[in-house]
Motif scaffolding. Structure first.
Motif, short mmCIF file in Angstrom:
data_model
loop_
_atom_site.label_atom_id
_atom_site.label_comp_id
_atom_site.label_asym_id
_atom_site.label_seq_id
_atom_site.Cartn_x
_atom_site.Cartn_y
_atom_site.Cartn_z
N MET A 91 -4.86 10.80 23.72
CA MET A 91 -3.82 9.76 24.67
C MET A 91 -4.59 9.37 25.87
N LEU A 92 -5.39 10.40 26.41
CA LEU A 92 -6.16 9.87 27.57
C LEU A 92 -7.13 9.15 27.51
N ARG A 93 -7.97 8.86 26.40
CA ARG A 93 -8.98 8.13 25.78
C ARG A 93 -8.32 6.78 25.93
N ARG A 94 -7.28 6.67 25.36
CA ARG A 94 -6.56 5.08 25.01
C ARG A 94 -6.26 4.81 26.39
N SER A 95 -5.18 5.60 27.39
CA SER A 95 -5.02 5.07 28.68
C SER A 95 -6.21 4.78 29.52
N ALA A 96 -7.38 5.43 29.27
CA ALA A 96 -8.46 5.09 30.18
C ALA A 96 -9.11 3.67 29.65
N GLN A 97 -9.20 3.73 28.34
CA GLN A 97 -9.68 2.11 27.51
C GLN A 97 -8.91 1.02 28.25
N ARG A 98 -7.52 1.26 28.31
CA ARG A 98 -6.57 0.25 28.88
C ARG A 98 -6.85 0.03 30.46
N GLU A 100 -5.73 2.11 32.84
CA GLU A 100 -4.44 2.58 33.34
C GLU A 100 -4.95 3.43 34.55
N ARG A 103 -4.90 7.83 34.88
CA ARG A 103 -4.71 8.29 33.62
C ARG A 103 -5.93 8.63 33.05
N HIS A 104 -7.03 8.63 33.67
CA HIS A 104 -8.43 8.63 32.97
C HIS A 104 -8.83 10.26 33.55
#
Length: 109
Positions: A91-98, A100, A103-104
Protein backbone atom coordinates in the motif's frame (compact mmCIF):
# COMPACT_ATOMS: atom_id res chain seq x y z
CA UNK A 1 -19.93 -31.02 -13.39
CA UNK A 2 -21.54 -30.76 -9.94
CA UNK A 3 -24.69 -29.20 -11.39
CA UNK A 4 -25.16 -31.94 -13.97
CA UNK A 5 -26.95 -34.93 -12.37
CA UNK A 6 -25.19 -37.39 -14.69
CA UNK A 7 -21.70 -35.95 -14.32
CA UNK A 8 -22.00 -35.10 -10.62
CA UNK A 9 -20.86 -38.56 -9.52
CA UNK A 10 -18.24 -38.99 -12.20
CA UNK A 11 -14.67 -39.33 -10.99
CA UNK A 12 -12.42 -36.42 -11.98
CA UNK A 13 -9.14 -38.29 -11.64
CA UNK A 14 -8.14 -41.86 -12.38
CA UNK A 15 -6.28 -42.16 -9.07
CA UNK A 16 -7.36 -42.37 -5.46
CA UNK A 17 -7.31 -39.71 -2.76
CA UNK A 18 -4.27 -41.37 -1.15
CA UNK A 19 -2.35 -41.28 -4.41
CA UNK A 20 -3.32 -37.64 -4.92
CA UNK A 21 -2.02 -36.80 -1.44
CA UNK A 22 1.28 -38.54 -2.24
CA UNK A 23 1.59 -36.42 -5.40
CA UNK A 24 0.85 -33.23 -3.48
CA UNK A 25 3.37 -34.09 -0.75
CA UNK A 26 6.06 -34.81 -3.37
CA UNK A 27 5.44 -31.43 -5.03
CA UNK A 28 5.57 -29.67 -1.66
CA UNK A 29 8.87 -31.39 -0.81
CA UNK A 30 10.37 -30.38 -4.16
CA UNK A 31 9.18 -26.79 -3.57
CA UNK A 32 10.93 -26.79 -0.19
CA UNK A 33 7.74 -26.45 1.84
CA UNK A 34 7.67 -27.90 5.32
CA UNK A 35 5.76 -27.55 8.57
CA UNK A 36 2.31 -25.95 8.57
CA UNK A 37 2.81 -24.53 5.07
CA UNK A 38 3.08 -28.10 3.76
CA UNK A 39 -0.40 -29.10 4.89
CA UNK A 40 -3.76 -28.69 3.11
CA UNK A 41 -4.75 -25.91 5.53
CA UNK A 42 -1.44 -24.13 4.95
CA UNK A 43 -1.79 -24.42 1.18
CA UNK A 44 -5.32 -22.99 1.26
CA UNK A 45 -4.19 -20.16 3.53
CA UNK A 46 -1.28 -19.32 1.22
CA UNK A 47 -3.61 -19.42 -1.78
CA UNK A 48 -6.07 -17.03 -0.10
CA UNK A 49 -3.41 -14.56 0.98
CA UNK A 50 -1.73 -14.64 -2.43
CA UNK A 51 -5.08 -14.06 -4.14
CA UNK A 52 -5.86 -11.07 -1.93
CA UNK A 53 -2.35 -9.66 -2.40
CA UNK A 54 -2.88 -9.93 -6.16
CA UNK A 55 -6.11 -7.91 -5.80
CA UNK A 56 -8.35 -10.79 -6.85
CA UNK A 57 -11.91 -9.71 -6.02
CA UNK A 58 -13.19 -11.39 -2.84
CA UNK A 59 -16.19 -12.93 -4.61
CA UNK A 60 -13.81 -14.81 -6.94
CA UNK A 61 -11.71 -16.04 -4.02
CA UNK A 62 -14.99 -17.16 -2.43
CA UNK A 63 -15.94 -19.11 -5.55
CA UNK A 64 -12.50 -20.66 -6.02
CA UNK A 65 -12.40 -21.85 -2.42
CA UNK A 66 -15.96 -23.14 -2.50
CA UNK A 67 -17.23 -20.99 0.35
CA UNK A 68 -20.99 -20.62 0.65
CA UNK A 69 -20.78 -17.03 1.81
CA UNK A 70 -18.49 -14.04 1.43
CA UNK A 71 -18.38 -13.82 5.22
CA UNK A 72 -16.60 -17.18 5.36
CA UNK A 73 -14.00 -15.91 2.89
CA UNK A 74 -13.58 -12.65 4.80
CA UNK A 75 -12.67 -14.57 7.97
CA UNK A 76 -9.65 -15.98 6.16
CA UNK A 77 -8.64 -12.58 4.81
CA UNK A 78 -7.63 -11.59 8.34
CA UNK A 79 -3.85 -11.87 8.29
CA UNK A 80 -1.11 -10.85 10.68
CA UNK A 81 2.64 -10.79 11.06
CA UNK A 82 4.68 -11.07 7.88
CA UNK A 83 1.59 -11.18 5.65
CA UNK A 84 0.10 -8.05 7.19
CA UNK A 85 3.41 -6.23 6.81
CA UNK A 86 3.46 -7.26 3.15
CA UNK A 87 0.03 -5.68 2.59
CA UNK A 88 1.12 -2.48 4.36
CA UNK A 89 4.36 -2.25 2.37
CA UNK A 90 2.50 -2.71 -0.91
CA UNK A 91 0.00 0.00 0.00
CA UNK A 92 2.78 2.41 0.93
CA UNK A 93 4.70 1.69 -2.29
CA UNK A 94 1.60 2.40 -4.36
CA UNK A 95 0.87 5.67 -2.60
CA UNK A 96 4.51 6.75 -2.97
CA UNK A 97 4.36 5.94 -6.70
CA UNK A 98 1.30 8.18 -7.02
CA UNK A 99 3.15 10.96 -5.21
CA UNK A 100 0.60 11.22 -2.43
CA UNK A 101 1.98 13.50 0.28
CA UNK A 102 2.78 12.02 3.67
CA UNK A 103 2.19 8.49 2.53
CA UNK A 104 5.71 7.51 1.59
CA UNK A 105 7.12 7.20 5.10
CA UNK A 106 8.07 3.74 6.26
CA UNK A 107 5.75 2.31 8.89
CA UNK A 108 7.26 0.14 11.58
CA UNK A 109 5.38 -3.07 12.20
Amino acid sequence: MQRDPILAHRQLWSWSRTTAWRYVKAVMRSAGLSGTAAAPKGLRHSFRVTAFQANVPPHLVQRWLGHASLEATAIYADVGGREERGFAARMLRRSAQRGEPGRHRRVRT
